[in-house]
Write an enzyme that holds these catalytic residues in place. Sequence first.
Site, PDB file in Angstrom:
ATOM      1  CG  HIS A 370      -2.156  -0.805   1.063  1.00 18.33           C
ATOM      2  ND1 HIS A 370      -3.264  -0.397   0.361  1.00 18.33           N
ATOM      3  CD2 HIS A 370      -2.443  -2.050   1.513  1.00 18.33           C
ATOM      4  CE1 HIS A 370      -4.192  -1.341   0.396  1.00 18.33           C
ATOM      5  NE2 HIS A 370      -3.716  -2.354   1.087  1.00 18.33           N
ATOM      6  CE  LYS A 561      -6.931  13.864  -0.207  1.00 19.01           C
ATOM      7  NZ  LYS A 561      -6.864  12.774  -1.152  1.00 19.01           N
ATOM      8  NE  ARG A 562      -4.168   8.143   6.204  1.00 18.72           N
ATOM      9  CZ  ARG A 562      -2.934   8.193   5.727  1.00 18.72           C
ATOM     10  NH1 ARG A 562      -1.966   8.721   6.442  1.00 18.72           N
ATOM     11  NH2 ARG A 562      -2.667   7.717   4.531  1.00 18.72           N
ATOM     12  CE  LYS A 567      -2.952  10.785   2.741  1.00 20.32           C
ATOM     13  NZ  LYS A 567      -3.426  10.054   1.544  1.00 20.32           N
ATOM     14  CB  THR A 669     -10.550   4.827  -1.592  1.00 19.78           C
ATOM     15  OG1 THR A 669     -10.297   5.172  -0.235  1.00 19.78           O
ATOM     16  CG2 THR A 669      -9.794   3.552  -1.949  1.00 19.78           C
ATOM     17  CE  LYS A 673     -14.156   5.940   0.331  1.00 19.05           C
ATOM     18  NZ  LYS A 673     -13.338   6.095   1.550  1.00 19.05           N
TER      19      LYS A 673
END
Length: 838
Positions: A370, A561-562, A567, A669, A673
């Site tokens: 992952h 998101k985290r 990110k 993901t 969504k």
Amino acid sequence: MIPGSPLTAQLAEIQGMGISADILRAQFEHHLRYTLAKDPYTATDDDRYRALTLAVRDRLIERWMETQQTHHKKNVKRIYYLSLEFLIGRLLGLNVINLQMEETCRETLAHFGLDWVALRNYEPDAGLGNGGLGRLAACFMESLSTMKIPAIGYGLRYDYGIFNQRIENGYQVEEPDHWLKYGYPWEIAHPEYSFEVHFGGRVETEMGPNGREWKWVDTRPVIGMPYDLPVVGYGGQTVNTLRLWSCRAAEEFDLEDFNRGSYVEAVAHKVQAENLTKVLYPNDNMFEGKELRLRQQYFLVCCSLQDIIRRFKADDGGWELFPDRVFLQLNDTHPSLAIPELMRLLMDHHGLGWDQAWEITTACTGYTNHTILPEALEVWPLEMFGRLLPRHLQIIYEINGRFMRSVATRYPLDGDRLRRMSIFDEDHGKQIRMAHLAVVGSCSVNGVSQIHTKLLQERVLRDFADFCPEKFNNKTNGVTPRRWLLKANPGLAGLITDAIGDAWVTDLGQLRRLEPLAKDKRFQAKFRAAKRQNKTDLAGYVRARLGIDISPDSMFDVQVKRLHEYKRQLLLALYTIIRFNRLRDNPSGDHVPRTVIFAGKAAPGFFMAKLIIKLIEQIAEVVNSDPLMRDWLKVIFVPNYRVSLAERIIPAADLSEQISLAGTEASGTGNMKLQLNGALTIGTLDGANVEIMEEVGRENIFIFGMTTEEVEKRRGSYNPWDVYNSDEEIRRAIQLIEADFFNMLEPGIFRPIIQALLYEGDRYMLLADLRDYIEAQHQVDTLYREPSRWDEKAILNVARSGKFSSDRTICEYVSDIWHIEPCECLTSVGLACSAEAL
């Protein structure tokens, strides 16, 4: 059986098919009075939620038992999904939808003057995961049941889930998430299936009838006790099991210490043992070599494998059949100790030789990677590992020795290759590389997006891909449409069903049939109305929780998101400052009103991520209090992001921010969504964004930034000062942070951000991509000014999201790796089986 006969009706009632509101109402009242000991006058809404949950659970029990009995009778092959995290969220709403009894619940509660949606929100989020990895596991389990694949998920029953996040003076404050405080009505304890797990001790050798035997002695045992949760598929025909292990002390207390009056010492081991599953580690992207984490990982695989072998022996018994009945899928490296543990159990407990045990182990194990971030690749210090698991260290040495011999045979005199491929890392202190162990001990190694798998093969695991290319394959992630569209967005789901029927619920590719409607003005109007209602609902939530008014007429620009540097929430924060400056410089210009929405948790020990939250909060404070911004720009950070909050935010989003540096995100993901719910994506060519672009078309997505190849090419010569000195707009935004414009009462707190951006090389290359990002945002504004064109592209995004169903992903696992068949479970009630099959 005769249709319409009393026996048919009774069987339907037992199995929960076509249950009436009268029956559900009676069960609801029964549980309220006899299970919870409450009457209508003393019952709280939480009591009513629990009574309803138990009534719905009753509908599942027969199907759940029947599923297990059918699997036992047919002696099926099962997939065992091992994951340290399952971010399952709230179950009541999804289970009711999958049982197709939502209207029955609504009618039942209306009889008592209760609102179905309000009552189901009393359920706590089961926060047994940090983010994407745990949420993926939950989606996969739901898809496995929907597709009637025999499966059992194995995880840990943490007493405390992912922490609750509170924002105080702009800073993240972590609070414990005691989600089990009042019990959990979905779970069923099975103490009869408890197992011992051993730590520490030493290894002895002795001669036995089959030669030398190894004995692991003088260990400290604990007990693993399982709690089962039902995982119901859509239509309710298959109910698989999620089995979560909780740690208990092998002995309640030491009697000798107790008799001497040493009461604290008497219970010390009990307390220490039960701490093992007390808390979920609040981070899944930064590897930290903590002993408790290693204990948790071994506890999971030891309990699970003993349970799997128990079930196998009850059904078969012949070890040559084990790979035909069992497949272990390792969700990242966390459960990779399953490889040496299965070897230990087969050799030391069941008398198999090395070659047969290794053949079985490798044939029935698959590994999903992952991450490609170096800090997330698990390694364990040799000393700690050997102290806790001495027998496993012996087995890993043997695995590595035999593997090194095969590599050396293929590549004679290539010492560098041997060093790179060894399970043991000698270059950074003596460590065990768990990703290497997982690759060596598995028959399949998969990435989770096309670009991620390519990077694994070409960079992270290149030597292994060269050595055993047949193991490597891609399985792009997906999300379940039952939770993320049918439940989360009933307005859009109803519109889709009215237009094309409901086959899309289990075949998301059917959404392609919406394409001809993308330009239809009447359909666009209904689509826009559904989106606006979701935005209005979210605006009401924000007003109630944060006291901030946001306009549903503004564009909802969402990054949820985290919190992590890769990110790049900081990139959106910088753009927000630039937008703020533009509005102040030209308040009468032709601007698009925008609400920038952030949500996400930072790991408690991740200083920079927490500082970025503080910066976002300070930007929001300045922007939201400026009268010039009132109609044009709002910034909010919604605290305590979790599954139930995602179900509110995602359906309301207009723009989906997927802006990680190319080559750092495995898949994502959240992007799927948001696309499924009609948001347009602005993103880099990273993770699954690449495949989203391929599906929707380059003209229906806003792509910016460097490719992975361009990142690698530029990294060696990249200097963020070049951007700073050459781009006045970017420089001005950074200078506002540097000058404490957003934090005048706390001067200097954002210096680490400036330091990272300018003086430490800008590791995630925000400034390198920022100008291209600004231009892409200009394209977003231009399109948003034309509602019909925006709606057309949003509808096309929904229509072309079929690939990103977790059902499709599971289909690929089934056909390419697991080689397992669906099993129909609608058989007669009362099928006999042994308890060991459960």
